[in-house]
Design a protein around this motif. Structure first.
Motif, PDB file in Angstrom:
ATOM      1  N   LYS A  93       0.832  -1.199   0.124  1.00  0.00           N
ATOM      2  CA  LYS A  93       0.022   0.123  -0.196  1.00  0.00           C
ATOM      3  C   LYS A  93       0.875   1.240  -0.124  1.00  0.00           C
ATOM      4  N   TYR A  94       2.169   1.078   0.619  1.00  0.00           N
ATOM      5  CA  TYR A  94       3.010   2.154   0.533  1.00  0.00           C
ATOM      6  C   TYR A  94       3.499   2.657  -0.857  1.00  0.00           C
ATOM      7  N   LEU A  95       3.824   1.036  -1.627  1.00  0.00           N
ATOM      8  CA  LEU A  95       4.092   1.385  -3.095  1.00  0.00           C
ATOM      9  C   LEU A  95       3.416   2.206  -3.856  1.00  0.00           C
ATOM     10  N   GLU A  96       2.133   1.865  -3.533  1.00  0.00           N
ATOM     11  CA  GLU A  96       0.892   2.432  -4.340  1.00  0.00           C
ATOM     12  C   GLU A  96       0.597   3.740  -4.304  1.00  0.00           C
ATOM     13  N   LEU A  97       1.240   4.347  -3.123  1.00  0.00           N
ATOM     14  CA  LEU A  97       1.117   5.884  -2.810  1.00  0.00           C
ATOM     15  C   LEU A  97       1.870   6.538  -4.087  1.00  0.00           C
ATOM     16  N   ILE A  98       3.118   5.960  -4.626  1.00  0.00           N
ATOM     17  CA  ILE A  98       3.779   6.333  -5.628  1.00  0.00           C
ATOM     18  C   ILE A  98       2.817   6.791  -7.122  1.00  0.00           C
ATOM     19  N   ASP A  99       1.609   6.196  -7.067  1.00  0.00           N
ATOM     20  CA  ASP A  99       0.695   6.658  -7.991  1.00  0.00           C
ATOM     21  C   ASP A  99       0.407   8.119  -8.098  1.00  0.00           C
ATOM     22  N   THR A 100       0.069   8.502  -6.986  1.00  0.00           N
ATOM     23  CA  THR A 100      -0.160  10.190  -6.603  1.00  0.00           C
ATOM     24  C   THR A 100       1.103  11.001  -6.850  1.00  0.00           C
ATOM     25  N   ILE A 101       2.208  10.400  -6.808  1.00  0.00           N
ATOM     26  CA  ILE A 101       3.446  11.370  -7.220  1.00  0.00           C
ATOM     27  C   ILE A 101       3.463  11.487  -8.516  1.00  0.00           C
ATOM     28  N   PHE A 102       3.218  10.354  -9.366  1.00  0.00           N
ATOM     29  CA  PHE A 102       2.897  10.518 -10.924  1.00  0.00           C
ATOM     30  C   PHE A 102       1.885  11.378 -11.348  1.00  0.00           C
ATOM     31  N   LEU A 103       0.929  11.452 -10.767  1.00  0.00           N
ATOM     32  CA  LEU A 103      -0.089  12.634 -11.136  1.00  0.00           C
ATOM     33  C   LEU A 103       0.413  14.032 -10.677  1.00  0.00           C
ATOM     34  N   VAL A 104       1.155  14.212  -9.625  1.00  0.00           N
ATOM     35  CA  VAL A 104       1.637  15.479  -9.313  1.00  0.00           C
ATOM     36  C   VAL A 104       2.493  15.999 -10.315  1.00  0.00           C
ATOM     37  N   LEU A 105       3.538  14.854 -10.909  1.00  0.00           N
ATOM     38  CA  LEU A 105       4.709  15.404 -11.810  1.00  0.00           C
ATOM     39  C   LEU A 105       4.122  15.487 -12.938  1.00  0.00           C
ATOM     40  N   LYS A 106       2.843  14.873 -13.454  1.00  0.00           N
ATOM     41  CA  LYS A 106       2.460  15.155 -14.739  1.00  0.00           C
ATOM     42  C   LYS A 106       1.359  16.109 -14.627  1.00  0.00           C
ATOM     43  N   LYS A 107       1.216  16.654 -13.550  1.00  0.00           N
ATOM     44  CA  LYS A 107       0.148  17.661 -13.486  1.00  0.00           C
ATOM     45  C   LYS A 107      -1.098  17.114 -13.728  1.00  0.00           C
ATOM     46  N   LYS A 108      -1.793  16.356 -13.420  1.00  0.00           N
ATOM     47  CA  LYS A 108      -2.828  15.687 -13.432  1.00  0.00           C
ATOM     48  C   LYS A 108      -3.669  16.025 -12.182  1.00  0.00           C
ATOM     49  N   PRO A 109      -4.986  16.292 -12.297  1.00  0.00           N
ATOM     50  CA  PRO A 109      -6.041  16.563 -11.465  1.00  0.00           C
ATOM     51  C   PRO A 109      -5.922  15.595 -10.238  1.00  0.00           C
ATOM     52  N   LEU A 110      -5.792  16.003  -8.744  1.00  0.00           N
ATOM     53  CA  LEU A 110      -5.886  15.337  -7.736  1.00  0.00           C
ATOM     54  C   LEU A 110      -7.351  15.218  -7.110  1.00  0.00           C
ATOM     55  N   THR A 111      -7.947  14.186  -7.190  1.00  0.00           N
ATOM     56  CA  THR A 111      -9.362  14.263  -6.699  1.00  0.00           C
ATOM     57  C   THR A 111      -9.322  13.607  -5.222  1.00  0.00           C
ATOM     58  N   PHE A 112     -10.348  14.110  -4.492  1.00  0.00           N
ATOM     59  CA  PHE A 112     -10.659  13.505  -2.965  1.00  0.00           C
ATOM     60  C   PHE A 112     -10.561  12.224  -3.058  1.00  0.00           C
ATOM     61  N   LEU A 113     -11.210  11.355  -4.162  1.00  0.00           N
ATOM     62  CA  LEU A 113     -11.502   9.985  -4.182  1.00  0.00           C
ATOM     63  C   LEU A 113     -10.019   9.364  -4.361  1.00  0.00           C
ATOM     64  N   HIS A 114      -9.084   9.795  -5.212  1.00  0.00           N
ATOM     65  CA  HIS A 114      -7.815   9.313  -5.387  1.00  0.00           C
ATOM     66  C   HIS A 114      -6.986   9.457  -4.106  1.00  0.00           C
ATOM     67  N   THR A 115      -6.792  10.417  -3.808  1.00  0.00           N
ATOM     68  CA  THR A 115      -6.034  10.964  -2.476  1.00  0.00           C
ATOM     69  C   THR A 115      -6.402  10.259  -1.185  1.00  0.00           C
ATOM     70  N   TYR A 116      -7.825  10.300  -1.064  1.00  0.00           N
ATOM     71  CA  TYR A 116      -8.259   9.554   0.278  1.00  0.00           C
ATOM     72  C   TYR A 116      -8.315   8.284   0.323  1.00  0.00           C
ATOM     73  N   HIS A 117      -8.463   7.688  -0.719  1.00  0.00           N
ATOM     74  CA  HIS A 117      -8.559   5.983  -0.979  1.00  0.00           C
ATOM     75  C   HIS A 117      -7.219   5.811  -0.724  1.00  0.00           C
ATOM     76  N   HIS A 118      -6.083   6.279  -1.291  1.00  0.00           N
ATOM     77  CA  HIS A 118      -4.736   5.688  -0.981  1.00  0.00           C
ATOM     78  C   HIS A 118      -4.504   5.561   0.444  1.00  0.00           C
ATOM     79  N   GLY A 119      -4.562   6.761   0.894  1.00  0.00           N
ATOM     80  CA  GLY A 119      -4.151   7.067   2.557  1.00  0.00           C
ATOM     81  C   GLY A 119      -5.007   5.962   3.207  1.00  0.00           C
ATOM     82  N   ALA A 120      -6.274   6.033   3.207  1.00  0.00           N
ATOM     83  CA  ALA A 120      -7.272   5.250   3.833  1.00  0.00           C
ATOM     84  C   ALA A 120      -6.880   3.942   3.833  1.00  0.00           C
ATOM     85  N   THR A 121      -6.500   3.426   2.725  1.00  0.00           N
ATOM     86  CA  THR A 121      -6.157   2.012   2.623  1.00  0.00           C
ATOM     87  C   THR A 121      -5.358   1.246   3.162  1.00  0.00           C
ATOM     88  N   ALA A 122      -4.120   2.178   3.252  1.00  0.00           N
ATOM     89  CA  ALA A 122      -2.702   1.831   4.023  1.00  0.00           C
ATOM     90  C   ALA A 122      -3.372   1.876   5.693  1.00  0.00           C
TER      91      ALA A 122
END
Length: 347
Positions: A146-175
Motif C-alpha cells: 500500500k505504500y508502494l501504491e502511494l507512488i501513483d499520486t506522485i506521478f499525478l503530481v509530476l504530470k500535473k494531473k488533477p488530484l481528486t478527493f477519491l484518489h488521495t483519500y482512498h490511497h491513504g485510507a487503504t494503508a
C-alpha cells in the motif's frame, strides 16, 4: 542468490487441493523470503513496536508525509511544465501488476483447502481459518504494498494531473485500513484483500498497457469491478461484525457466534469500506452516465459528484489550463503527444 532459482525442494506435480497450480508456490516464496530475511516466513510474527511499520505512529507519519509531499509537490509544479514519465510509469504499473498477481495466487493456495474442508464461516471467523501464520505473513506483505501504491499520486503530481478527493483519500485510507486489520487480528481480512488483488491485477495491467499507447475500451468495467468488490466486501464484513457484536453484547438476537478480531478493527473496516462504496458509485455515475435528455455523453471527469482536492485542474506553465480532452467512448485521454494515455483514477 543462485539458490533462489533452485526448484529442488519445491513441490511440483499434478494440481491438488493443497497445490492448486501444480507447483507449491509457498515453497518458492519461502526460499525467496529466507534468502532475504534469513528466516522462514512461517516464523514471521507481526509484533507492534518491533516489526517494520508496525506502530500507529509510523503509519501516521508515513501518511502525513504522503499528503505533504503530494500537496506540496502540486504547489511546486504549479508554474512548471509537466514531466513526461511514460517509462517510469510503465515500470511502476508493471511491477504492481506482478506483485498483486503473485500475492493473489499465494492467498488462493493458502485459502482453498480451508474453504473446501472447513467452510466459509470457519475461514472468515476462526483464527485457525483466516489468521494462520502464512496468512499473517501475506497480510503484512499486502500492507507494505500500500505504500508502494502511494507512488501513483506522485506521478499525478509530476504530470500535473488533477488530484481528486477519491484518489488521495482512498490511497491513504487503504494503508490505514490494512494496518488496523493487522493489529486487530480480523480473520475476515482475506476477503477484501483477495478481491482487491483481483481488481489490482486488471487495473495496473490496464494502466501499463495504456502507458504503452495501447487503446483499451474496457476502462469502464474496472470501475464496475471496484464497486462489485466493495459490495461483496461489505457483505462479509457486515456479517462478521454483526455476529461478533450480537453474540458478545446481544446474545438473545440471532447470530452465528463469535468472529475473530478486535472491535476497533471491525468498526474501521465497516466505516472505511462503506465510504469507498459510496465514493466509487458517485464516481461511476458522474463519469459514465449519459445525459438522458440530450443523449450526449458527459465529460469523463467526475467533477459533479467528487470533491476535487486540487479544486480544479492545475494551470499550465504558461498560465493557461493544461489541455485534457477526454475521449468518452474509449475511456482514453489524449494529451499533446500522439497516442492515447489515461488519467490515473486508481483504487
Amino acid at each position: 542468490m543462485a539458490d533462489l532459482f533452485n526448484l529442488k525442494n519445491v513441490e511440483v506435480g499434478m494440481p491438488t487441493l493443497e497445490r492448486p497450480f501444480g507447483i507449491k508456490l509457498w515453497d518458492g516464496f519461502s526460499k525467496f523470503w529466507t534468502a532475504i530475511f534469513g528466516y522462514a516466513p512461517e516464523n514471521f510474527r507481526f509484533t507492534v513496536g518491533e516489526t517494520y511499520m508496525s506502530t500507529l505512529q509510523e503509519t501516521i507519519i508515513a501518511l502525513v508525509a504522503y499528503y505533504i509531499i503530494v500537496f506540496g509537490g502540486r504547489e511546486l509544479m504549479r508554474n512548471r511544465k509537466p514531466f513526461v514519465l511514460n517509462g517510469p510509469f510503465m515500470v511502476h504499473n508493471f511491477y504492481l501488476t506482478v506483485i498483486s498477481g503473485l500475492l493473489l495466487l499465494l492467498f488462493i493456495e493458502q485459502l482453498l483447502p480451508t474453504l473446501v474442508n472447513r467452510g466459509v464461516f470457519h475461514a472468515i471467523c476462526s483464527y485457525n481459518g483466516g489468521w494462520t501464520k502464512p496468512l499473517v505473513t501475506l497480510y503484512y506483505m499486502n500492507y507494505l504494498t500500500k505504500y508502494l501504491e502511494l507512488i501513483d499520486t506522485i506521478f499525478l503530481v509530476l504530470k500535473k494531473k488533477p488530484l481528486t478527493f477519491l484518489h488521495t483519500y482512498h490511497h491513504g485510507a487503504t494503508a490505514l485500513l490494512c494496518y488496523t486489520q493487522l493489529i486487530g487480528h480480523t480473520a475476515v481480512s482475506w476477503v477484501p484483500i483477495v478481491l482487491n488483488l483481483c481488481v489490482h491485477v486488471v487495473m495496473y495491467w490496464y494502466y501499463f498497457q495504456s502507458a504503452r499507447g495501447i487503446r483499451i475500451w474496457w476502462k469502464k468495467y474496472i470501475t464496475i469491478m471496484q464497486i462489485t468488490q466493495f459490495i461483496v466486501d461489505l457483505g462479509f464484513v457486515y456479517f462478521a461484525s454483526y455476529t461478533y457484536f450480537t453474540s458478545t453484547y446481544f446474545p438473545w438476537m440471532p447470530n452465528a457466534g463469535r468472529c475473530a478480531g478486535e472491535e476497533f478493527a471491525a468498526i474501521a473496516g465497516v466505516v472505511i469500506l462503506s465510504s469507498y462504496l459510496l465514493l466509487f458509485i458517485s464516481f461511476y455515475f458522474a463519469t459514465y452516465k449519459k445525459d438522458v435528455k440530450t443523449g450526449r455523453p458527459r465529460r469523463n471527469t467526475g467533477r459533479d459528484a467528487l470533491i476535487a482536492m486540487a479544486g480544479q485542474q492545475l494551470p499550465g506553465a504558461d498560465g493557461t489550463t493544461a489541455s485534457i480532452d477526454d475521449k468518452r467512448n474509449s475511456g482514453a485521454v489524449t494529451t499533446g503527444r500522439s497516442g492515447p494515455t489515461t488519467r490515473s483514477r486508481k483504487a
